[in-house]
Design an enzyme around this catalytic site. Structure first.
Site, PDB file in Angstrom:
ATOM      1  N   CYS A   1      61.082 -55.269  29.232  1.00  0.00           N
ATOM      2  CA  CYS A   1      59.705 -55.666  29.532  1.00  0.00           C
ATOM      3  C   CYS A   1      59.289 -56.907  28.736  1.00  0.00           C
ATOM      4  O   CYS A   1      58.468 -57.689  29.202  1.00  0.00           O
ATOM      5  CB  CYS A   1      58.744 -54.517  29.258  1.00  0.00           C
ATOM      6  SG  CYS A   1      58.983 -53.128  30.401  1.00  0.00           S
TER       7      CYS A   1
ATOM      8  N   CYS B   1      60.036 -50.002  26.389  1.00  0.00           N
ATOM      9  CA  CYS B   1      60.834 -50.709  27.394  1.00  0.00           C
ATOM     10  C   CYS B   1      61.352 -52.028  26.825  1.00  0.00           C
ATOM     11  O   CYS B   1      60.574 -52.953  26.579  1.00  0.00           O
ATOM     12  CB  CYS B   1      59.986 -50.955  28.643  1.00  0.00           C
ATOM     13  SG  CYS B   1      60.782 -52.004  29.867  1.00  0.00           S
TER      14      CYS B   1
END
Length: 146
Positions: free
Chosen positions: A67, A64
């Protein structure tokens, strides 16, 4: 001429959907569910949300990209509030390691961030990367001693 009209309508519809999705991304929304001790509470306690102090729980994954930005924002805000009466916890959970907790909290996309109060109740849910000011304004009242 009909083809151009259809194309224009489709472009306007796509623009409207994009604007609606973009306006929700990163917004702090109040949680509507308040529960008593349950399996969810046990799962939260297993990752560190014990209900003794406020906590910021954010789901992430190695794959991700955004993130990392959430990680920086949460660390910044929890660092700013570290000297408060009830300093908040910064808890990061890998969604691949805790899929049961993610399912229980209805995490549908990454990054997703939760703010829990000092009694372990979910107060806010944030989809996307939160703004520092929004997260701080949501968390700051929870760090004041009762």
């Amino acid at each position: 001429m009909i083809e151009i009209t259809i194309l224009a309508v489709m472009l306007l519809a796509a623009l409207a959907v994009g604007v609606i999705v973009r306006r929700r991304d990163g917004k702090v929304r109040a949680a509507t569910v308040i529960e008593t001790r349950s399996a969810k509470a046990d799962l939260l306690a297993s990752v560190g949300v014990t209900g003794s102090v406020p906590a910021v729980l954010h789901f992430s994954a190695d794959w991700c990209g955004p993130c990392a930005a959430v990680r920086r924002v949460v660390a910044d805000v929890t660092g700013q509030l570290a000297e408060s009466a009830q300093p908040p916890l910064d808890i990061e959970v890998d969604i691949d390691a805790e899929p049961v907790l993610a399912k229980e909290l209805n995490v549908l996309s990454l990054p997703t961030t939760f703010v829990f109060d000092s009694e372990g109740r979910e107060r806010f849910r944030i989809s996307g990367v939160p703004k520092v000011t929004d997260l701080r304004s949501a968390l700051e009242p929870l760090t004041i001693a009762a």
